[in-house]
Motif scaffolding. Sequence first.
Motif, PDB file in Angstrom:
ATOM      1  N   THR A 226     -97.009 -77.965   0.025  1.00  0.00           N
ATOM      2  CA  THR A 226     -97.717 -78.011   1.309  1.00  0.00           C
ATOM      3  C   THR A 226     -98.204 -79.426   1.608  1.00  0.00           C
ATOM      4  N   GLU A 227     -98.396 -80.221   0.563  1.00  0.00           N
ATOM      5  CA  GLU A 227     -98.861 -81.598   0.710  1.00  0.00           C
ATOM      6  C   GLU A 227     -97.705 -82.594   0.658  1.00  0.00           C
ATOM      7  N   TYR A 286    -100.485 -74.168   3.723  1.00  0.00           N
ATOM      8  CA  TYR A 286     -99.184 -74.354   4.361  1.00  0.00           C
ATOM      9  C   TYR A 286     -99.320 -74.448   5.878  1.00  0.00           C
ATOM     10  N   SER A 289    -100.680 -77.683   7.967  1.00  0.00           N
ATOM     11  CA  SER A 289     -99.818 -78.817   8.317  1.00  0.00           C
ATOM     12  C   SER A 289     -98.748 -78.423   9.334  1.00  0.00           C
ATOM     13  N   ARG A 290     -98.874 -77.217   9.938  1.00  0.00           N
ATOM     14  CA  ARG A 290     -97.882 -76.743  10.904  1.00  0.00           C
ATOM     15  C   ARG A 290     -98.434 -76.763  12.324  1.00  0.00           C
TER      16      ARG A 290
END
Length: 290
Positions: A226-227, A286, A289-290
Amino acid sequence: MQFDFFNDNQSVSLRNDVILALEQGDTATAQQAWQILKADFPQDDCLNSLQVLIQALAQRSPEPFADHTALHQARQHLQDQIEPAARRNLGISAAATWLRARWQELAERATALAYHPEHKNAHTAPLWLQAGQWQAAADAVARIESWRRIPAPLAWMLHARLALQGLQPNWGLLAELAWLSPGRLELVLSQQPDPLLQPLQARFGQTFEGAGDATDLAWFPAWVLTERPNLASHLAQAQAGLHLAPEQAMRLMLELLGLEHQGRHHDVIERRKTLRGLHASLYAAYMASR
C-alpha cells in the motif's frame, strides 16, 4: 591521596597487561599477568571476570561437540559468563571482536551436528551469525532439509542474506518469515536494521490497527504494497506458504495492483471487497492512496 592515586594507576596498568595478552590470544602471558595483579591487588574487583576470560582461552578445543546438549551448555556459558566478562574488561568494541572469535570456535565445533527441532538453537548456523560469518551461516542453513518451511532456519537465512545482499532481493524471504513466524521476523529486523525498512516499520507500527504485538508483522508484506507498490515484483518472489489470511492479503494486493494497471475496474471492485473482509486496517491503508 597521592598514594591512592599511585595504587589506582598501578592496578590499571596491571589489568591492561592482562587485557593485552587476552586480546592477543596469549593464554600463558595473560595468566602470568593475572597472577601479578592478584598478588599486588588481591581485592581488585576485576580479578574474577578476567579469570573467566583466561579460562575461555585456556579451554579452547578443536574437538567436535559430542551432541546437542554439549553445544547448548557451551553456548550458555559463552552467553552468561564470558560475554559479560568481556564487555566489562575489554570495552564494547574490543569485546565484540574478541567474542566473534569465540563464537566462530563454537561454530566450527558444531558443524557436524544436524538440525534438530528439539534443539532449535543448537546448530552451527546461529553460531556463524554471532561470529559475523554471513556466508558460512547461509551455507549451514542451506544444508538443512526444507529449511524454508521451518521458522528458525528461515530466520537464520534471512539474517545472513540481509547482511550479504541487502533488502531488495530478499523481500520474498522476508514475507515468508512474516507469515510463518512474525516474532522471529521482529528479532531479525532488530538485528539487521535497513535504512529503507526502518521508516516503513515505523509507519506500519503507527498506522496499522491490529493486535498491537509482533503478530501484526504477518500483515506487513501486504501493507508494504500500500506504501510501495513498486516492490510488487520483489514480494511476488515469495514462495507459497500455508495460505493463511496475511498471505492471502498480500497475494490479493499483488492481484489488485495488476488489475489496476490493466484498467479492469469491475474486477478491482470485486477484489477490494475481498480485501476488506480480510483486514479492515489493511483495506483502509490501501484505499487511502486511491
